[in-house]
Enzyme design. Sequence first.
Site, PDB file in Angstrom:
ATOM      1  N   THR A 265       0.665  -1.374  -0.572  1.00  0.00           N
ATOM      2  CA  THR A 265      -0.264   0.356  -0.188  1.00  0.00           C
ATOM      3  C   THR A 265       0.770   1.807   0.209  1.00  0.00           C
ATOM      4  OG1 THR A 265      -0.145  -0.113   2.786  1.00  0.00           O
ATOM      5  CG2 THR A 265      -2.458  -1.153   1.093  1.00  0.00           C
ATOM      6  N   PHE A 397      -8.156   3.645   4.157  1.00  0.00           N
ATOM      7  CA  PHE A 397      -7.014   2.933   5.366  1.00  0.00           C
ATOM      8  C   PHE A 397      -8.329   1.750   5.896  1.00  0.00           C
ATOM      9  CE2 PHE A 397      -4.575   6.095   5.056  1.00  0.00           C
ATOM     10  CZ  PHE A 397      -3.195   5.157   5.430  1.00  0.00           C
ATOM     11  N   CYS A 404      -6.604  -0.195   8.887  1.00  0.00           N
ATOM     12  CA  CYS A 404      -5.204  -0.675   9.225  1.00  0.00           C
ATOM     13  C   CYS A 404      -4.814  -0.201  10.254  1.00  0.00           C
ATOM     14  CB  CYS A 404      -5.027  -0.154   7.933  1.00  0.00           C
ATOM     15  SG  CYS A 404      -2.862  -0.024   7.455  1.00  0.00           S
TER      16      CYS A 404
END
Length: 1050
Positions: A265, A397, A404
């Site tokens: 990411t 996220f 995350c």
Amino acid sequence: MTEPIPGPAGLPFIGNAKEVDLTNSGPDLSRLADTYGPIFKLRLGGADRVFINNVELMNEVIDEKRFDKIISSTALHIREGVHDGLFTAHSDEPNWGLAHRILMPAFGPLAIRSMFDEMHDIASQLVSKWARFGPKERIDVSADFTRLTLDSIALCAMDTRFNSFYRDELHPFVKAMNDFLVESGRRSQRPAVANYFMSSKFKADIEVMQNVAQEVVQERRANPVDKKDLLNAMLHGKDPQSGKGLDDQGIQNNMITFLIAGHETTAGLLSFLYYNLLKNPAAYRSLQEEVDKVVGRGPVTVEHISKLPYVEACLRETLRLTSTIPGFSLGIRHDNPNDTEIIGGKYEIKRGQVMQTVLAKIQRDPAVFGDDAEEFKPERMLEENFKKLPKGAWKPFGNGARACIGRAFAWQEATLTVALLMQNFNFRLDDPSYQLQIKSTLTIKPKDFYMHAQLRDHIDPIQLEKSLYVSSEPKTSHKDDKIHAAASAAKEKKPMTILYGSNAGTCEALAQALARTASSRGYLAQVDTLDSAVGKVPSNQPVVIICSSYEGQPPDNAAHFVEWLEKLNDSKKLEGVKYAVFGCGNRDWVSTFHRIPKLLHETFGKNGATKIADMGSSDVAQGDTFGDFDKWQDEQFWSGLGETGEAEEESGIDVEIDTGSRRSTLRQDVKEAIVLSNELLTVEGEPEKRHIVLQLPTGMEYKVGDYLAVLPLNNRHNIKRVLKWAALPWDAMITIQAGANTTLPTGHPLSAIDVLGAYVELGQPATKKNIAKIAASCDDEKDKKKILDLAGKNFEMEVQAKRRSPLDILEEYPSAKLQLGDFLAMLPPMRIRQYSISSSPLADPTKATITYGVLDAPSKSTGDKRFLGVASNYLSYVSEGDRIHVAVKPCHGGFHPPKDIENTPAIMICAGTGLAPFRGFIEERSTQLKAGRKLAPALLFVGCGHPEKDKLFSAEFAQWENDGIVKLFYAFSKAKDQSKGVRHVQDQAFRNGGKVYVCGSSAVGEGVAQMAKKIYEDGCDRAGKSVSEEEVESWFQGIKNERYSSDVFA
């Protein structure tokens, strides 16, 4: 009362599998969202899947009391390798809660802050690598950022070095992990029985990852260290609720999870960020200025990270536009007592049904981000504005408890990397015309994205490595100066720098022509783009700038230079620089004519530079750009340099001719599209207008209103004329010697047909210098005098007005014995031609159409020849199955349909093939209406000759009008009795309200503009308000690109 969720009808057994390319679903999901609206349903893999596409619905589905994350699709196959690790665990699995509670402190602010030095170590390796590469090396952006983020998470999480910047071969763990991720994506697209027989490599990769993770755990247990990293947190941490810790298998699963999620990411984020910065020079410059102000020339420290708000805004805006996780799956919570939930007040969601959030649409919702939601504008993500966003507007996220866990880690790593890179380098695109392409695996990254890194402030790599850790002032390196000086002395020529800004190639051709002339006057000229000179304009030599404007904006390869120059703010930083500027422009864009060349000329002076000559300029609409350039050189530039003597004979191009063999040379920059059909639209006897349908190359995307650039070939008849004049056979080969100042390929044999057909413009009007060169080669004094007369007082009438090319003159006067190399040196390089796309990707994203007129008219230079438009004639001869070279060029400004299609009316005005983009507009509206969308009214005003001869797409538009998609109004210039006595479209068109679009010739554009101003003035008069011409013009400029957009062609 509930309503069915809209969506396309499926096919037996396979459902909607053909609607979505599962290897890169983003474009198809966006297309379906544009078609069906904020929610749609697809049947995939035997189950219904719901897609959420706007913020309003997103705000509902992220309610953690009702919905929760679901593990589905690719994540299910990743789970085979990491089991119940944090990313792939189901929310009701005990190990998810256990690991989450144990690891939360390890990702807290103090823990992340303690990892800074290790992050800095890895980031410094990247900086050193790029510094040693030098400015000529092409950097694979995504690949190097992947090395950076993988090494960083490995070192910080488990004290392991993969040393990716020092290896040609990847570490076995890394290779196994990459293959595992790719195969996980593929397995989600195949039936289970196929996966059963394709499992050996997949299982082997899992075994490699698990074995390496196991070795790391065993090594740490055998040799414990007092370090607050993630591995120790997992080895020694206890759950505050149960007092339990993670077993070794759980530790291994989460170690692999961190390596996968922690590098993919962030690498994508950094790659997309640099694409956005390089495409938006103002943001690039603002970010670099913030780094310079906060960090200066000393080392980047952890204290700097929180003091870079604009860097943070750029990162947020990048994730808004291109979230590296395209979306996440949600469903009814396992502990929700309801088996169904209603969202949007009318759509039913059942237990077990997967809802997929489409972040590419949610985070570009115009209801939240405005009509400029597609644009990169970091200011909207500064803290004050960011806090005002709805809760569902920015979710790259993930959401809530399942968001995350490593967000703070990624943020610190990305901020540090950006600060280090922008402190030490200037960057430029390898291909200034590059448009974003996506590579999709578990996450998304830019595909085929390359750039160049140039050290700032003339720091050499050794000095840089010291400055990464020790505060120091930059020392100027004279190494390059010495090299250039030695080269100049060896050649006994004076240095000159020629910088160009060019999209279509004209200014680049002028730069190469000037370099050849400069060589004959004793100069060694270096030719490069303007962007290559950001922060390093030389002061020890003449600097010549040749640049154009595009709708008032700089060319792609000059945008960063212009942004840098504007930010100098009269600082006198260019003192000692001697410069000259020549500008190209088109007077049809009155308000922005020569805007960029004028800005360059004036701003250089304001910052202390000394002009060599007044700015030269040319109007390309007049057709003698090369003649204007020659005149400016002779009358101003060379005399301004003090060069009063005659130049030596201007060098042509050394050519070797080989008639013994044949080889084809392929073009670059563009990709191959396949012709599906090429239809004649007009009746016999009328000027030919045609419609081509193309199968686009894989990965090429467009929007309604964009252009298709075509790289044509010269007409075979004109190639034959050159070969006949030069007495060459059809299979002749030529070799242009290396080192020639030319854009033609050098150093290897090329077919003469390839060079003449693909690389040069044969019909460009001759310049006065071309004519003088031809005359000098003539051994017949009478003919020589006639040729020279063409460059005299009759030049405009006999050459420019008649578009008489060097080939025309050579054919007319066979006594001229011009060398082939001199002839080729006169010809500018082949240019791309842009055509408005006349289709909508919502109808079929794999196809695009262009609608165009074929230019075939009597030559003005001589009555027995025809003047053939290069691209239109090339296109007129292609047929089904042929391949042509094309590229999509995005439309700048507001020439796209309204974002709010339900409430914003559209008024479209065009003439002739100016109808092309509006066919795309209406086709898009038709697709949306069929999908159940509501549409605001649309009016289309069309100017053409006769209703029975050149009324383009008459049946198709009549059907669209009958369906209520558009209201049509025609003006027939040759049959005004059939259009209420009106001949011109501007007299038929203008009404108040809505958004107005204009497409056609400059005459149409000017006519509509004047009518718009007249209507405004009349409205003011009726309201009792008198307005001046200046006020009317100010009003008109104020609505351009907001309520009034034009696409005008010559």
